[in-house]
Design an enzyme around this catalytic site. Structure first.
Site, PDB file in Angstrom:
ATOM      1  N   HIS A 261      42.595  -3.077 -31.864  1.00 17.08           N
ATOM      2  CA  HIS A 261      42.010  -4.296 -31.295  1.00 17.08           C
ATOM      3  C   HIS A 261      41.112  -3.949 -30.107  1.00 17.08           C
ATOM      4  O   HIS A 261      39.943  -4.351 -30.039  1.00 17.08           O
ATOM      5  CB  HIS A 261      43.126  -5.251 -30.861  1.00 17.08           C
ATOM      6  CG  HIS A 261      42.654  -6.534 -30.242  1.00 17.08           C
ATOM      7  ND1 HIS A 261      42.516  -7.696 -30.963  1.00 17.08           N
ATOM      8  CD2 HIS A 261      42.260  -6.833 -28.978  1.00 17.08           C
ATOM      9  CE1 HIS A 261      42.066  -8.660 -30.159  1.00 17.08           C
ATOM     10  NE2 HIS A 261      41.906  -8.157 -28.938  1.00 17.08           N
ATOM     11  N   GLU A 262      41.661  -3.171 -29.172  1.00 21.60           N
ATOM     12  CA  GLU A 262      40.891  -2.842 -27.962  1.00 21.60           C
ATOM     13  C   GLU A 262      39.702  -1.944 -28.283  1.00 21.60           C
ATOM     14  O   GLU A 262      38.648  -2.066 -27.653  1.00 21.60           O
ATOM     15  CB  GLU A 262      41.803  -2.204 -26.904  1.00 21.60           C
ATOM     16  CG  GLU A 262      42.977  -3.084 -26.431  1.00 21.60           C
ATOM     17  CD  GLU A 262      42.581  -4.484 -25.970  1.00 21.60           C
ATOM     18  OE1 GLU A 262      41.457  -4.653 -25.476  1.00 21.60           O
ATOM     19  OE2 GLU A 262      43.391  -5.424 -26.135  1.00 21.60           O
ATOM     20  N   HIS A 265      36.812  -4.061 -29.121  1.00 24.46           N
ATOM     21  CA  HIS A 265      36.109  -4.537 -27.916  1.00 24.46           C
ATOM     22  C   HIS A 265      35.258  -3.412 -27.317  1.00 24.46           C
ATOM     23  O   HIS A 265      34.120  -3.619 -26.899  1.00 24.46           O
ATOM     24  CB  HIS A 265      37.120  -4.948 -26.834  1.00 24.46           C
ATOM     25  CG  HIS A 265      37.783  -6.279 -27.062  1.00 24.46           C
ATOM     26  ND1 HIS A 265      37.063  -7.438 -27.231  1.00 24.46           N
ATOM     27  CD2 HIS A 265      39.096  -6.641 -27.117  1.00 24.46           C
ATOM     28  CE1 HIS A 265      37.926  -8.457 -27.379  1.00 24.46           C
ATOM     29  NE2 HIS A 265      39.146  -8.001 -27.322  1.00 24.46           N
ATOM     30  N   GLU A 292      35.955 -11.436 -29.107  1.00 25.39           N
ATOM     31  CA  GLU A 292      37.176 -11.450 -29.915  1.00 25.39           C
ATOM     32  C   GLU A 292      36.860 -11.222 -31.389  1.00 25.39           C
ATOM     33  O   GLU A 292      37.683 -10.709 -32.134  1.00 25.39           O
ATOM     34  CB  GLU A 292      37.928 -12.773 -29.739  1.00 25.39           C
ATOM     35  CG  GLU A 292      38.777 -12.829 -28.479  1.00 25.39           C
ATOM     36  CD  GLU A 292      39.814 -11.718 -28.381  1.00 25.39           C
ATOM     37  OE1 GLU A 292      40.581 -11.501 -29.338  1.00 25.39           O
ATOM     38  OE2 GLU A 292      39.851 -11.037 -27.343  1.00 25.39           O
TER      39      GLU A 292
END
Ligand code: ZN
Length: 496
Positions: A261-262, A265, A292
């Protein structure tokens, strides 16, 4: 533009210091340094604010002839007006300061309220926060209903018309589908979960997650990965992007998916063009929802796809000599659960958690006058969980006390999460028009996926608004149909 550029340069420097301080506080700084850090943060925040919001810069920004400007300069002026003068500057300085003090107090009361499951102590603070935010909307103005001003803060252009039609689809098509799935039992999932129920050495997990981040395209010459309680990503420029993950000895999948997830980003931030990054104000990702979308694109759409399972299987074999089948991994990773807590929700039920918060916030900020009952908010929360997910929170901790957003004064933030997931599905559809995504994943050709994201979204930083980025990426406007279809297709196969 000369003075404006100089002010922006100073702004970038202040932001650099503030970001570094907050990174330090989250990762390395000793506990007792908190008050010292807070003082320094307050000092630099004030300087940052006054550097831009002052009569000289304001005069320059509003007197400039935009028609004579380059495209880049025009975008800078537009952003300055929106971010600084049309938002912050409309609120009297003393009231803003009072609000920040209220937020800081509310946060510490919230922490205690959550630990002791005592909503009563938070009630007066929550009420004050709502009243203050309503007052601010009054200063700033609104179109349609007051809530729209808040929505636009987190996702430019977002309003209740767009969200109503989005959540109508979630309510009508997903909710009955979810309630049906929650009644079915899948023995295979239970068996696979038992297999994963063992210890995985944290040091080895670290090595494994670093390899995974590199495989996906995280550039270690322009980034750092550390640990913190709650994983997050921050950036000082496109050449200094930092993320954290969190390791649990008993749950090897948790860190894997936090990292992915990170990294989603982080790759976004690393791929912003220098041209925008250098300005500071147009560097970084566009909006909350678009950001997101990048993280969820990797976490859910890519890494929870069947074609990604051989990668996890291979890593678990390499680092832990652990055997599990791809099908077993896929079932555990995509398990649909009755869950009270939003942050622990699975991909399918997630938008329902957000819809519940949306319904509450929309009603709360549908008008600026009238009395606010925080007890009603808490009860409504529980009623909606019962209605849409078939579970009623047993305590306030499982209900209204779970998220920190409201005590930070961040009303209108939640919808951007669900919109981000919906963007991600639409992006995946667009990617598949050009190449076969599942083949790329199976061949670990993430560079090709990153190039696609770079060309269509990442390189623009925040110089484009969400609607333009989505159009650029998908050759059409935002359309939630892809998201609903993606979820129904995927989960009906798992729970057939
Ligand atoms: Zn995120």
């Amino acid at each position: 533009m000369k003075e404006i550029y100089e002010a922006l340069k100073r702004d970038k420097a202040y932001t650099h210091v503030l970001t570094l301080l907050s990174w330090d506080q989250e990762t390395e700084a000793p506990k007792k340094s908190i008050d010292n850090i807070a003082e320094t943060v307050e000092y630099f925040s004030k300087m940052k604010y006054e550097n831009i919001i002052n009569p000289v810069i304001k005069e320059k920004v509003y007197s400039i002839n935009e028609e004579e400007l380059s495209d880049l300069d025009r975008k800078i002026i537009k952003k300055l007006k929106k971010e600084y003068f049309e938002k912050l500057a409309k609120i009297p300085v003393e009231e803003e300061a009072k609000f920040l003090a209220l937020v800081s107090k509310s946060c510490s009361v919230w922490e205690e309220a959550k630990v002791t499951d005592n909503f009563e102590i938070l009630k007066p603070y929550l009420k004050d926060l709502i009243v203050s935010v309503k007052k601010f909307i009054n200063y700033r103005g609104y179109e349609g209903i007051p809530y729209n001003t808040l929505l636009d803060d987190y996702e430019t252009g977002l309003n209740t018309d767009i969200l109503d039609s989005f959540f109508d689809k979630v309510r009508e098509e997903l909710v009955p589908f979810i309630l049906k799935i929650l009644k079915t039992k899948n023995d295979k999932i239970e068996k696979a979960k038992l297999k994963l129920n063992r210890k995985f050495d944290v040091h080895k997990q670290k090595e494994m997650n670093l390899e995974l981040a590199g495989m996906l395209g995280f550039d270690f010459s322009r980034g750092v990965i550390k640990e913190s309680e709650h994983p997050f990503t921050t950036n000082m420029s496109n050449k200094d992007v930092r993320l954290t993950t969190h390791y649990y000895e008993n749950d090897v999948l948790s860190a894997i998916y936090s990292t992915i997830h990170e990294v989603g980003h982080a790759i976004y931030e690393q791929q912003v063009l220098d041209e925008y990054d250098n300005t500071g104000i147009l560097g970084s990702g566009s909006t909350m929802g678009i950001h997101e979308a990048q993280s969820r694109f990797y976490e859910n759409v890519i890494a929870k796809n069947m074609s990604f399972m051989p990668i996890i299987k291979g890593l678990l074999k390499k680092y832990f000599d652990f055997d599990i089948t791809e099908e077993e991994l896929y079932l555990v990773i995509n398990e649909v659960k009755r869950q009270y807590i939003r942050t622990e929700a699975d991909e399918l039920t997630y938008p329902v958690h957000v819809m519940i918060r949306y319904e509450i916030e929309k009603e709360l900020f549908s008008k600026l006058d009238g009395d606010v009952s925080v007890e009603d908010i808490a009860n409504k929360w529980d009623d909606l969980y019962e209605k849409y997910l078939g579970i009623r929170p047993r305590t306030r901790k499982e209900g209204v006390l779970q998220d920190p957003h409201w005590v930070y004064g961040e009303f209108g933030y939640f919808p951007a999460y669900a919109i981000g997931s919906a963007y991600a599905s639409q992006m995946f559809n667009a990617l598949n028009k050009e190449m076969i995504a599942e083949e790329l994943i199976a061949n670990k050709e993430f560079n090709k996926i990153n190039k696609f994201l770079y060309e269509r979204i990442h390189k623009y930083g925040s110089s484009l608004e969400p609607k333009d980025l989505i159009k650029n990426c998908c050759d059409e406007e935002f359309n939630p149909t892809y998201y609903i279809k993606y979820l129904k297709d995927k989960f009906s196969k798992i729970y057939e």
